[in-house]
Write an enzyme that holds these catalytic residues in place. Structure first.
Site, PDB file in Angstrom:
ATOM      1  N   ASP A   1      -1.017  -4.429   9.899  1.00 18.32           N
ATOM      2  CA  ASP A   1      -2.382  -4.569   9.427  1.00 18.32           C
ATOM      3  C   ASP A   1      -3.187  -3.470  10.090  1.00 18.32           C
ATOM      4  OD1 ASP A   1      -4.053  -6.337   7.715  1.00 18.32           O
ATOM      5  OD2 ASP A   1      -5.285  -6.389   9.523  1.00 18.32           O
TER       6      ASP A   1
ATOM      7  N   PHE B   1      -5.265   8.705   2.155  1.00 17.57           N
ATOM      8  CA  PHE B   1      -5.700   7.587   1.311  1.00 17.57           C
ATOM      9  C   PHE B   1      -6.836   6.852   2.012  1.00 17.57           C
ATOM     10  CE2 PHE B   1      -3.987   3.948   3.670  1.00 17.57           C
ATOM     11  CZ  PHE B   1      -3.072   4.557   4.507  1.00 17.57           C
TER      12      PHE B   1
ATOM     13  N   ASN C   1       0.846  -1.205   0.000  1.00 16.11           N
ATOM     14  CA  ASN C   1       0.000   0.000   0.000  1.00 16.11           C
ATOM     15  C   ASN C   1       0.882   1.256   0.000  1.00 16.11           C
ATOM     16  OD1 ASN C   1      -1.477   2.248   1.098  1.00 16.11           O
ATOM     17  ND2 ASN C   1      -3.095   0.807   1.671  1.00 16.11           N
TER      18      ASN C   1
ATOM     19  N   TYR D   1      -9.864   5.421   3.775  1.00 16.31           N
ATOM     20  CA  TYR D   1     -11.057   5.953   4.428  1.00 16.31           C
ATOM     21  C   TYR D   1     -10.856   7.340   5.050  1.00 16.31           C
ATOM     22  CZ  TYR D   1     -12.885   1.186   3.985  1.00 16.31           C
ATOM     23  OH  TYR D   1     -13.328  -0.017   3.484  1.00 16.31           O
ATOM     24  N   ASP D   2      -9.706   7.967   4.827  1.00 13.95           N
ATOM     25  CA  ASP D   2      -9.439   9.275   5.449  1.00 13.95           C
ATOM     26  C   ASP D   2     -10.560  10.304   5.231  1.00 13.95           C
ATOM     27  OD1 ASP D   2      -7.073   8.514   6.647  1.00 13.95           O
ATOM     28  OD2 ASP D   2      -5.796   9.263   5.038  1.00 13.95           O
TER      29      ASP D   2
HETATM   30  P1  ITT Z   1      -0.676  -4.394   2.842  1.00 11.68           P
HETATM   31  O1  ITT Z   1      -1.467  -5.565   3.420  1.00 11.68           O
HETATM   32  O2  ITT Z   1       0.187  -4.820   1.706  1.00 11.68           O
HETATM   33  O3  ITT Z   1       0.059  -3.617   3.870  1.00 11.68           O
HETATM   34  P2  ITT Z   1      -3.337  -3.319   2.388  1.00 11.68           P
HETATM   35  O4  ITT Z   1      -3.851  -2.020   1.832  1.00 11.68           O
HETATM   36  O5  ITT Z   1      -3.965  -4.581   1.831  1.00 11.68           O
HETATM   37  O6  ITT Z   1      -1.744  -3.350   2.182  1.00 11.68           O
HETATM   38  P3  ITT Z   1      -4.473  -3.894   4.978  1.00 11.68           P
HETATM   39  O7  ITT Z   1      -4.881  -5.278   4.644  1.00 11.68           O
HETATM   40  O8  ITT Z   1      -3.831  -3.639   6.306  1.00 11.68           O
HETATM   41  O9  ITT Z   1      -3.451  -3.281   3.921  1.00 11.68           O
HETATM   42  O10 ITT Z   1      -5.753  -2.981   4.810  1.00 11.68           O
HETATM   43  C1  ITT Z   1      -5.751  -1.730   5.372  1.00 11.68           C
HETATM   44  C2  ITT Z   1      -6.905  -0.923   4.790  1.00 11.68           C
HETATM   45  O11 ITT Z   1      -7.475  -0.127   5.842  1.00 11.68           O
HETATM   46  C3  ITT Z   1      -6.379   0.070   3.766  1.00 11.68           C
HETATM   47  O12 ITT Z   1      -6.355  -0.491   2.472  1.00 11.68           O
HETATM   48  C4  ITT Z   1      -7.379   1.205   3.916  1.00 11.68           C
HETATM   49  O13 ITT Z   1      -8.565   0.898   3.227  1.00 11.68           O
HETATM   50  C5  ITT Z   1      -7.681   1.181   5.418  1.00 11.68           C
HETATM   51  N1  ITT Z   1      -6.740   2.061   6.157  1.00 11.68           N
HETATM   52  C6  ITT Z   1      -5.709   1.694   6.965  1.00 11.68           C
HETATM   53  N2  ITT Z   1      -5.042   2.755   7.424  1.00 11.68           N
HETATM   54  C7  ITT Z   1      -5.658   3.825   6.899  1.00 11.68           C
HETATM   55  C8  ITT Z   1      -5.426   5.214   6.973  1.00 11.68           C
HETATM   56  O14 ITT Z   1      -4.397   5.711   7.665  1.00 11.68           O
HETATM   57  N3  ITT Z   1      -6.235   6.021   6.309  1.00 11.68           N
HETATM   58  C9  ITT Z   1      -7.259   5.542   5.589  1.00 11.68           C
HETATM   59  N4  ITT Z   1      -7.557   4.252   5.430  1.00 11.68           N
HETATM   60  C10 ITT Z   1      -6.762   3.391   6.081  1.00 11.68           C
END
Ligand code: ITT
Length: 199
Positions: free
Chosen positions: A69, A149, A9, A151-152
């Site tokens: 995560d 990015f 991400n 849900y911000d």
């Molecule tokens: P990795 O597993 O490769 O790290 P990912 O995007 O699949 O990437 P996650 O499974 O941890 O990561 O999913 C996290 C999701 O939660 C992310 O894609 C966003 O939709 C949301 N999220 C997490 N942190 C956030 C933030 O700081 N601001 C906004 N949305 C967030």
């Protein structure tokens, strides 16, 4: 010392780089390991999924690895989307937001309290550090802001009277779940590196 920041991400990666900036560590990303595929996130909790990812990438690369995560837990939706945040309803965030607003209206939960959570795991040959960060806010009446990015835009943070997508990256990481967790990692790494080199 070399450290793999194991996330696919880009939004996370941009924030993590700023938080860990200045440590005497050489950072690697998954771009250096194009042959290493993702792993299914089968855990029921943020910590379980963080471990699954860290163990997978550490085993495949042999590097000191940190994975995290994270996600959004909405009180009125019993913690959803939670660990399914990235996979929740639809491809685009517009689709995810409209489903959230639909579900909130249905259960009378508009303006619900919500938390962003970030669990991280640092693995060498085994787990050497784990922590979690949480920030509390409420679901905004409508999406606002273009920064950040995920849900911000729908996460309203009362102390700043705006959504996280209306903050600069620096302002966001000063208060965010990821900022809290990775500042703890930063402190741990600084001490651990010092102790390791002294031996
Ligand atoms: P990795 O597993 O490769 O790290 P990912 O995007 O699949 O990437 P996650 O499974 O941890 O990561 O999913 C996290 C999701 O939660 C992310 O894609 C966003 O939709 C949301 N999220 C997490 N942190 C956030 C933030 O700081 N601001 C906004 N949305 C967030």
């Amino acid at each position: 010392m070399q450290l793999l920041i194991a996330t696919t991400n880009q939004g996370k990666l941009d924030e993590i780089r700023i938080i860990l900036d200045g440590l005497p560590i050489e950072f690697f990303t998954l771009r250096s390991f194009p042959a290493v595929g993702e792993i299914e996130e089968t855990g029921q909790t943020f910590t379980e999924n963080s471990r699954i990812k860290a163990e997978h990438y550490a085993a495949k690369t042999g590097m000191l690895t940190v994975a995290e995560d994270s996600g959004l837990a909405i009180d009125a939706l019993d913690g959803r989307p939670g660990v399914r945040s990235s996979r929740f309803n639809g491809e685009t965030y517009e689709e995810k937001f409209s489903e959230i607003y639909k579900q909130l209206s249905k259960c009378g939960g508009n303006g619900s309290l919500a938390q962003f959570v970030c669990a991280l795991t640092l693995i060498d040959k085994e787990i050497i550090f784990e922590t979690k960060g949480t920030v509390e806010g409420v679901i905004a009446a409508e999406p606002r802001g273009k920064a950040g990015f995920g849900y911000d835009p729908i996460f309203y943070y009362p102390p700043h009277a705006c959504t996280l997508a209306e903050l600069s990256r620096e302002q966001k990481i000063a208060i965010s779940h990821r900022g809290q967790a990775f500042r703890q990692l930063r402190s741990f790494l600084a001490t651990w590196q010092y102790e390791t080199h002294r031996r």
